[in-house]
Write a protein that holds these residues in place. Sequence first.
Motif, PDB file in Angstrom:
ATOM      1  N   THR A  11       0.869  -1.171   0.000  1.00  0.00           N
ATOM      2  CA  THR A  11       0.000   0.000   0.000  1.00  0.00           C
ATOM      3  C   THR A  11       0.906   1.221   0.000  1.00  0.00           C
ATOM      4  O   THR A  11       2.030   1.170   0.492  1.00  0.00           O
ATOM      5  N   VAL A  12       0.408   2.294  -0.530  1.00  0.00           N
ATOM      6  CA  VAL A  12       1.196   3.510  -0.603  1.00  0.00           C
ATOM      7  C   VAL A  12       0.577   4.541   0.332  1.00  0.00           C
ATOM      8  O   VAL A  12      -0.575   4.930   0.152  1.00  0.00           O
ATOM      9  N   ASP A  13       1.343   4.930   1.332  1.00  0.00           N
ATOM     10  CA  ASP A  13       0.885   5.957   2.254  1.00  0.00           C
ATOM     11  C   ASP A  13       1.353   7.335   1.816  1.00  0.00           C
ATOM     12  O   ASP A  13       0.773   8.343   2.202  1.00  0.00           O
ATOM     13  N   GLY A  14       2.422   7.371   1.054  1.00  0.00           N
ATOM     14  CA  GLY A  14       2.952   8.641   0.581  1.00  0.00           C
ATOM     15  C   GLY A  14       4.082   8.400  -0.403  1.00  0.00           C
ATOM     16  O   GLY A  14       4.730   7.364  -0.386  1.00  0.00           O
ATOM     17  N   VAL A  15       4.279   9.364  -1.271  1.00  0.00           N
ATOM     18  CA  VAL A  15       5.338   9.285  -2.273  1.00  0.00           C
ATOM     19  C   VAL A  15       6.299  10.439  -2.040  1.00  0.00           C
ATOM     20  O   VAL A  15       5.888  11.597  -1.957  1.00  0.00           O
ATOM     21  N   ILE A  16       7.581  10.095  -1.912  1.00  0.00           N
ATOM     22  CA  ILE A  16       8.628  11.111  -1.752  1.00  0.00           C
ATOM     23  C   ILE A  16       9.515  11.058  -2.979  1.00  0.00           C
ATOM     24  O   ILE A  16      10.053  10.005  -3.323  1.00  0.00           O
ATOM     25  N   ALA A  17       9.655  12.177  -3.640  1.00  0.00           N
ATOM     26  CA  ALA A  17      10.551  12.276  -4.795  1.00  0.00           C
ATOM     27  C   ALA A  17      11.872  12.869  -4.312  1.00  0.00           C
ATOM     28  O   ALA A  17      11.882  13.926  -3.682  1.00  0.00           O
ATOM     29  N   LEU A  18      12.953  12.179  -4.589  1.00  0.00           N
ATOM     30  CA  LEU A  18      14.287  12.641  -4.221  1.00  0.00           C
ATOM     31  C   LEU A  18      14.970  13.132  -5.486  1.00  0.00           C
ATOM     32  O   LEU A  18      15.149  12.372  -6.434  1.00  0.00           O
ATOM     33  N   ILE A  19      15.342  14.407  -5.502  1.00  0.00           N
ATOM     34  CA  ILE A  19      15.907  15.026  -6.695  1.00  0.00           C
ATOM     35  C   ILE A  19      17.318  15.500  -6.413  1.00  0.00           C
ATOM     36  O   ILE A  19      17.580  16.143  -5.395  1.00  0.00           O
ATOM     37  N   ASP A  20      18.214  15.203  -7.330  1.00  0.00           N
ATOM     38  CA  ASP A  20      19.612  15.621  -7.265  1.00  0.00           C
ATOM     39  C   ASP A  20      19.688  17.042  -7.831  1.00  0.00           C
ATOM     40  O   ASP A  20      19.617  17.242  -9.042  1.00  0.00           O
ATOM     41  N   ALA A  21      19.813  18.030  -6.952  1.00  0.00           N
ATOM     42  CA  ALA A  21      19.820  19.435  -7.375  1.00  0.00           C
ATOM     43  C   ALA A  21      20.969  19.739  -8.330  1.00  0.00           C
ATOM     44  O   ALA A  21      20.781  20.445  -9.323  1.00  0.00           O
ATOM     45  N   GLU A  22      22.144  19.209  -8.041  1.00  0.00           N
ATOM     46  CA  GLU A  22      23.300  19.478  -8.891  1.00  0.00           C
ATOM     47  C   GLU A  22      23.090  18.919 -10.300  1.00  0.00           C
ATOM     48  O   GLU A  22      23.337  19.603 -11.296  1.00  0.00           O
ATOM     49  N   ALA A  23      22.589  17.684 -10.385  1.00  0.00           N
ATOM     50  CA  ALA A  23      22.350  17.078 -11.701  1.00  0.00           C
ATOM     51  C   ALA A  23      21.255  17.828 -12.447  1.00  0.00           C
ATOM     52  O   ALA A  23      21.407  18.139 -13.635  1.00  0.00           O
ATOM     53  N   LEU A  24      20.162  18.139 -11.766  1.00  0.00           N
ATOM     54  CA  LEU A  24      19.051  18.829 -12.418  1.00  0.00           C
ATOM     55  C   LEU A  24      19.485  20.207 -12.924  1.00  0.00           C
ATOM     56  O   LEU A  24      19.105  20.612 -14.026  1.00  0.00           O
ATOM     57  N   ALA A  25      20.305  20.892 -12.149  1.00  0.00           N
ATOM     58  CA  ALA A  25      20.804  22.203 -12.581  1.00  0.00           C
ATOM     59  C   ALA A  25      21.643  22.087 -13.847  1.00  0.00           C
ATOM     60  O   ALA A  25      21.701  23.026 -14.648  1.00  0.00           O
ATOM     61  N   ALA A  26      22.270  20.919 -14.038  1.00  0.00           N
ATOM     62  CA  ALA A  26      23.103  20.686 -15.227  1.00  0.00           C
ATOM     63  C   ALA A  26      22.295  20.055 -16.372  1.00  0.00           C
ATOM     64  O   ALA A  26      22.871  19.692 -17.396  1.00  0.00           O
ATOM     65  N   GLY A  27      20.973  19.917 -16.175  1.00  0.00           N
ATOM     66  CA  GLY A  27      20.124  19.379 -17.223  1.00  0.00           C
ATOM     67  C   GLY A  27      20.064  17.862 -17.264  1.00  0.00           C
ATOM     68  O   GLY A  27      19.664  17.277 -18.271  1.00  0.00           O
ATOM     69  N   ARG A  28      20.452  17.217 -16.159  1.00  0.00           N
ATOM     70  CA  ARG A  28      20.422  15.756 -16.081  1.00  0.00           C
ATOM     71  C   ARG A  28      19.433  15.334 -14.992  1.00  0.00           C
ATOM     72  O   ARG A  28      19.015  16.142 -14.180  1.00  0.00           O
ATOM     73  N   PHE A  29      19.122  14.035 -14.971  1.00  0.00           N
ATOM     74  CA  PHE A  29      18.229  13.501 -13.947  1.00  0.00           C
ATOM     75  C   PHE A  29      18.986  12.700 -12.901  1.00  0.00           C
ATOM     76  O   PHE A  29      18.416  12.305 -11.895  1.00  0.00           O
ATOM     77  N   ALA A  30      20.253  12.430 -13.165  1.00  0.00           N
ATOM     78  CA  ALA A  30      21.091  11.681 -12.234  1.00  0.00           C
ATOM     79  C   ALA A  30      22.519  12.195 -12.362  1.00  0.00           C
ATOM     80  O   ALA A  30      22.898  12.753 -13.396  1.00  0.00           O
TER      81      ALA A  30
END
Length: 107
Positions: A11-30
């Motif tokens: 069952t899903v009680d909540g979803v947490i998205a973990l985002i790499d700020a450094e990668a996202l700032a460089a246009g990547r997802f990881a």
Amino acid sequence: FQWPDIRTRATVDGVIALIDAEALAAGRFAHDEAALTAARAADPTLDHDSPIEELFEDQLACADLVLLNKTDLVDADTLATLERDLGPQTRRGVGIIRTAKGAIDPA
């Protein structure tokens, strides 16, 4: 969670998205997308029908909370831009919490 092997056991009680700020700032997802691709190729349980970009969008759309990690590796203006850009991709009322090195106060 609609896969037959999973839907009866989780069952899903909540979803947490973990985002790499450094990668996202460089246009990547990881941090290392080549390593991610290699890991997906080596382990069929990590493979997905959709590309990583779609998974990113889906996770944001379903998230109850977003953790923006590695915030110590980007400047304040970049953080503000990332948060501004992530906001419209999340549901109304979803919080974005800045973290560094994955550390977060459970409270």
